[in-house]
Design a protein around this motif. Structure first.
Motif, PDB file in Angstrom:
ATOM      1  N   ALA A 134       6.753   6.787   2.061  1.00  0.00           N
ATOM      2  CA  ALA A 134       8.056   6.956   1.424  1.00  0.00           C
ATOM      3  C   ALA A 134       8.734   5.599   1.572  1.00  0.00           C
ATOM      4  O   ALA A 134       8.759   5.042   2.673  1.00  0.00           O
ATOM      5  N   ILE A 135       9.242   5.038   0.484  1.00  0.00           N
ATOM      6  CA  ILE A 135       9.841   3.702   0.526  1.00  0.00           C
ATOM      7  C   ILE A 135      11.285   3.803   0.054  1.00  0.00           C
ATOM      8  O   ILE A 135      11.535   4.158  -1.100  1.00  0.00           O
ATOM      9  N   GLU A 136      12.205   3.518   0.947  1.00  0.00           N
ATOM     10  CA  GLU A 136      13.623   3.541   0.601  1.00  0.00           C
ATOM     11  C   GLU A 136      14.086   2.137   0.252  1.00  0.00           C
ATOM     12  O   GLU A 136      13.680   1.168   0.892  1.00  0.00           O
ATOM     13  N   PRO A 172      18.225   5.668  -6.148  1.00  0.00           N
ATOM     14  CA  PRO A 172      17.243   4.718  -6.689  1.00  0.00           C
ATOM     15  C   PRO A 172      15.939   4.816  -5.893  1.00  0.00           C
ATOM     16  O   PRO A 172      15.952   5.211  -4.719  1.00  0.00           O
ATOM     17  N   PHE A 173      14.843   4.447  -6.548  1.00  0.00           N
ATOM     18  CA  PHE A 173      13.545   4.629  -5.891  1.00  0.00           C
ATOM     19  C   PHE A 173      12.517   3.635  -6.409  1.00  0.00           C
ATOM     20  O   PHE A 173      12.718   2.993  -7.435  1.00  0.00           O
ATOM     21  N   ILE A 174      11.431   3.527  -5.662  1.00  0.00           N
ATOM     22  CA  ILE A 174      10.296   2.702  -6.059  1.00  0.00           C
ATOM     23  C   ILE A 174       9.384   3.545  -6.934  1.00  0.00           C
ATOM     24  O   ILE A 174       8.847   4.559  -6.497  1.00  0.00           O
ATOM     25  N   CYS A 175       9.209   3.112  -8.178  1.00  0.00           N
ATOM     26  CA  CYS A 175       8.362   3.819  -9.140  1.00  0.00           C
ATOM     27  C   CYS A 175       7.106   2.971  -9.362  1.00  0.00           C
ATOM     28  O   CYS A 175       6.987   2.252 -10.343  1.00  0.00           O
ATOM     29  N   MET A 176       6.212   3.032  -8.383  1.00  0.00           N
ATOM     30  CA  MET A 176       4.992   2.234  -8.400  1.00  0.00           C
ATOM     31  C   MET A 176       3.911   3.023  -7.678  1.00  0.00           C
ATOM     32  O   MET A 176       4.189   3.649  -6.643  1.00  0.00           O
ATOM     33  N   ARG A 177       2.697   2.966  -8.206  1.00  0.00           N
ATOM     34  CA  ARG A 177       1.604   3.651  -7.501  1.00  0.00           C
ATOM     35  C   ARG A 177       1.577   3.134  -6.074  1.00  0.00           C
ATOM     36  O   ARG A 177       1.775   1.952  -5.811  1.00  0.00           O
ATOM     37  N   GLY A 178       1.387   4.051  -5.172  1.00  0.00           N
ATOM     38  CA  GLY A 178       1.421   3.681  -3.761  1.00  0.00           C
ATOM     39  C   GLY A 178       2.724   4.050  -3.087  1.00  0.00           C
ATOM     40  O   GLY A 178       2.829   3.986  -1.877  1.00  0.00           O
ATOM     41  N   SER A 179       3.719   4.462  -3.862  1.00  0.00           N
ATOM     42  CA  SER A 179       4.989   4.933  -3.314  1.00  0.00           C
ATOM     43  C   SER A 179       5.019   6.459  -3.419  1.00  0.00           C
ATOM     44  O   SER A 179       4.670   7.024  -4.458  1.00  0.00           O
ATOM     45  N   ARG A 180       5.440   7.111  -2.373  1.00  0.00           N
ATOM     46  CA  ARG A 180       5.499   8.575  -2.380  1.00  0.00           C
ATOM     47  C   ARG A 180       6.380   9.093  -3.515  1.00  0.00           C
ATOM     48  O   ARG A 180       6.046  10.086  -4.164  1.00  0.00           O
ATOM     49  N   LEU A 207       7.861   0.862   8.870  1.00  0.00           N
ATOM     50  CA  LEU A 207       7.853  -0.572   8.603  1.00  0.00           C
ATOM     51  C   LEU A 207       9.139  -0.847   7.840  1.00  0.00           C
ATOM     52  O   LEU A 207       9.344  -0.312   6.752  1.00  0.00           O
ATOM     53  N   ASP A 208      10.017  -1.635   8.424  1.00  0.00           N
ATOM     54  CA  ASP A 208      11.353  -1.883   7.870  1.00  0.00           C
ATOM     55  C   ASP A 208      11.522  -3.390   7.700  1.00  0.00           C
ATOM     56  O   ASP A 208      11.529  -4.131   8.686  1.00  0.00           O
ATOM     57  N   VAL A 209      11.609  -3.845   6.433  1.00  0.00           N
ATOM     58  CA  VAL A 209      11.609  -5.272   6.130  1.00  0.00           C
ATOM     59  C   VAL A 209      12.763  -5.622   5.197  1.00  0.00           C
ATOM     60  O   VAL A 209      13.022  -4.913   4.226  1.00  0.00           O
ATOM     61  N   VAL A 210      13.448  -6.730   5.499  1.00  0.00           N
ATOM     62  CA  VAL A 210      14.502  -7.248   4.631  1.00  0.00           C
ATOM     63  C   VAL A 210      13.938  -8.426   3.855  1.00  0.00           C
ATOM     64  O   VAL A 210      13.349  -9.331   4.437  1.00  0.00           O
ATOM     65  N   PHE A 211      14.128  -8.409   2.535  1.00  0.00           N
ATOM     66  CA  PHE A 211      13.791  -9.537   1.669  1.00  0.00           C
ATOM     67  C   PHE A 211      15.056 -10.372   1.526  1.00  0.00           C
ATOM     68  O   PHE A 211      16.069  -9.890   1.027  1.00  0.00           O
ATOM     69  N   ASN A 212      14.995 -11.611   1.972  1.00  0.00           N
ATOM     70  CA  ASN A 212      16.150 -12.509   1.925  1.00  0.00           C
ATOM     71  C   ASN A 212      16.012 -13.512   0.787  1.00  0.00           C
ATOM     72  O   ASN A 212      14.905 -13.898   0.430  1.00  0.00           O
ATOM     73  N   LEU A 235      13.626  -2.801   2.512  1.00  0.00           N
ATOM     74  CA  LEU A 235      12.705  -1.719   2.185  1.00  0.00           C
ATOM     75  C   LEU A 235      12.236  -1.076   3.481  1.00  0.00           C
ATOM     76  O   LEU A 235      11.749  -1.765   4.378  1.00  0.00           O
ATOM     77  N   ARG A 236      12.415   0.222   3.549  1.00  0.00           N
ATOM     78  CA  ARG A 236      11.956   0.972   4.729  1.00  0.00           C
ATOM     79  C   ARG A 236      10.799   1.872   4.300  1.00  0.00           C
ATOM     80  O   ARG A 236      10.971   2.789   3.528  1.00  0.00           O
TER      81      ARG A 236
END
Length: 156
Positions: free
Chosen positions: A64-66, A107-115, A37-42, A51-52
């Motif tokens: 895994a969220i990049e 850099p990374f997503i530091c939130m429960r639910g992120s690998r 799932l690959d989404v751009v926040f504009n 976010l991928r």
């Protein structure tokens, strides 16, 4: 067989992704095909953030969220002087962590639910099994949580 179960869970959740919500949020969905799932926040005054989610093993393991630039390159950390992405890491929005993550140095997503959260040495005791299947912890719930935090940072 496990891949078929993951694919089924992924497809069921993304079938709920509504075009009206996508338009209201200003998202651009680039890919919504298992396992990505690959989404751009504009935003009207900030550079977009992409976010991928890589959802192999969904939902036995979190995605895994990049954090990426709109063109797919990895986002620079806020430590780069003059980076237009610095806003992502400011304002106490620590779930967008400028890193480096101990496993991949970005850099990374530091939130429960992120690998990356659950694989980080400071959170390994906080297991994904404690959250999976709960309201707000599906793919769309995680995407919405990240968008809300990003939006607050972008609007400052």
């Amino acid at each position: 067989m496990l891949e078929a179960l993951s694919r089924g869970a992924f497809d069921r959740e993304l079938a709920l992704l509504d075009a009206r919500l996508i338009a209201r949020r200003g998202w651009t969905v680039l890919t919504a095909q298992f396992p990505v799932l690959d989404v751009v926040f504009n935003h009207n005054s900030r550079v977009p953030v992409r976010l991928r989610f890589t959802c192999d093993g969904w939902d036995d393991q979190p995605p895994a969220i990049e954090i990426l630039m709109a063109d797919g390159q990895h986002i620079p950390s806020r430590r780069e002087p003059g980076s237009p992405y610095e806003y992502v890491f400011t304002g106490g929005m620590s779930i967008f962590n400028s890193g480096p993550h101990e496993q991949h140095t970005r850099p990374f997503i530091c939130m429960r639910g992120s690998r990356d959260y659950h694989n980080h040495s400071s959170h390994r005791a906080d297991h994904w099994d404690n959250y999976r299947g709960q309201s707000g912890n599906g793919l769309l719930g995680l995407l919405e949580q990240l968008w809300r935090v990003w939006k607050r940072a972008a609007d400052q």
